[in-house]
Design an enzyme around this catalytic site. Structure first.
Site: not given
Length: 327
Positions: A61, A131
């Protein structure tokens, strides 16, 4: 302009399609975006526009956002995807220390305003720790970026296109539980919805309800319950942009109703509801009929099987409305 029935993920695809078609410098990149992404938001775009414009990145990321900053500085319209908002933290330094400060640091000689970072956000029913998170408040403390969260397909496309067009780096959080939820009539052509402008979805006179993303749908139900069971008229406001947020619309509403409830899934301490509450208290102190209520997630990691108890559901919010009215 033609309208098609689209759910939220299809409206994202449509916005990205419009951008790639109209802007030859636009590129889309991230983990698995070439085959369509885990939520299918980029499906078909590589085949249509080529592997030089829609391409996969390594699982990094920090690298995804770092590359996006460089591409934007060089003049490209850079659209980065972080696969889940929960995994944006490795890129935190790049976003906060580089992207947000690039223009200021160079005295406006250079900027990465063409950068947009998309990420699926919020609870999904089974996402557990990694998540389900809603990290908008971390970025609300950072001048130089914009943070935007839509509630449905029409808003999603218009706000995403506004983020892509905006001359500041933007983070666009997409409520993943809504990706395949209700469809709406969404224009196939490009259109924009102004950033930093809240929308009054339902006018009311007794209580102001403020939220964004998924929680708007919860509060819409709460407003109906309050009307039916208590005879209480609620004004519902979708903030839409977290940073910079629309203080005027919220304060104007609270000056009218005298009561405010803010709700979000993120933990309550330091959540963005605290910022709204603080500002409204400063601006509308003499208008308030009751203490401002916050109905939010708990100060714990996001649970798995206990998610139904963790989230600020309609019953918790309805209880808060009752307390506001009876104060």
């Amino acid at each position: 302009m033609y309208n098609f029935e689209m759910n939220l993920f299809q409206s994202v695809t449509s916005a990205l399609d419009n951008t790639l078609a109209s802007d030859p410098t636009a590129v889309i990149f991230g983990e698995d975006v070439a085959f369509g992404g885990v939520f299918r938001c980029t499906v078909g775009l590589r085949d249509k526009y080529g592997k030089d414009r829609v391409f996969n990145t390594p699982l990094c990321e920090q690298g995804i956002v770092g590359f996006g900053i460089g591409a934007a500085v060089a003049g490209a319209t850079a659209i980065a995807e972080i696969q889940f908002a929960d995994y944006i933290y490795p890129a935190f330094d790049q976003i906060v220390n580089e992207a947000a400060k690039y223009r200021y640091r160079s005295g406006n000689l250079f900027d990465c305003g063409n950068l947009t970072i998309r990420a699926p956000w919020g609870c999904v029913g089974h996402g557990s720790l990694y998540h389900s998170q809603s990290p908008e408040a971390f970025f609300a403390h950072c001048p130089g970026i914009k943070v935007v969260i839509p509630r449905g397909p029409v808003q999603c496309k218009g706000l995403l296109l506004s983020c892509i067009a905006d001359q500041n780096p933007c983070i666009f959080f997409e409520p993943k539980i809504l990706y395949r939820a209700a469809v709406e009539q969404v224009p196939t052509e490009a259109y924009t919805i102004p950033l930093s402008q809240a929308e009054v979805i339902q006018e009311g006179s007794d209580v102001t309800l403020v939220a964004w993303g998924t929680q708007i749908h919860v509060l819409r139900e709460v407003a109906n319950m309050a009307q039916e069971k208590l005879g209480v008229s609620c004004e519902l406001i979708d903030l839409q942009t977290i940073l910079p947020w629309d203080t005027e619309t919220v304060c104007k509403s609270v000056a009218k109703t005298g009561r405010l409830l803010i709700s979000h899934e993120a933990p309550i301490t330091g959540g963005f509801a605290a910022e709204i509450s603080s500002t409204v208290q400063e601006e509308c102190f003499l208008n308030l009929e009751a203490p401002i209520a916050r109905v939010c997630g708990y100060d714990t990691p996001f649970p798995h099987i206990f998610e139904p108890f963790y989230i600020p559901d309609k019953w918790k919010c309805f209880d808060a409305v009752k307390k506001l009215i009876s104060f």
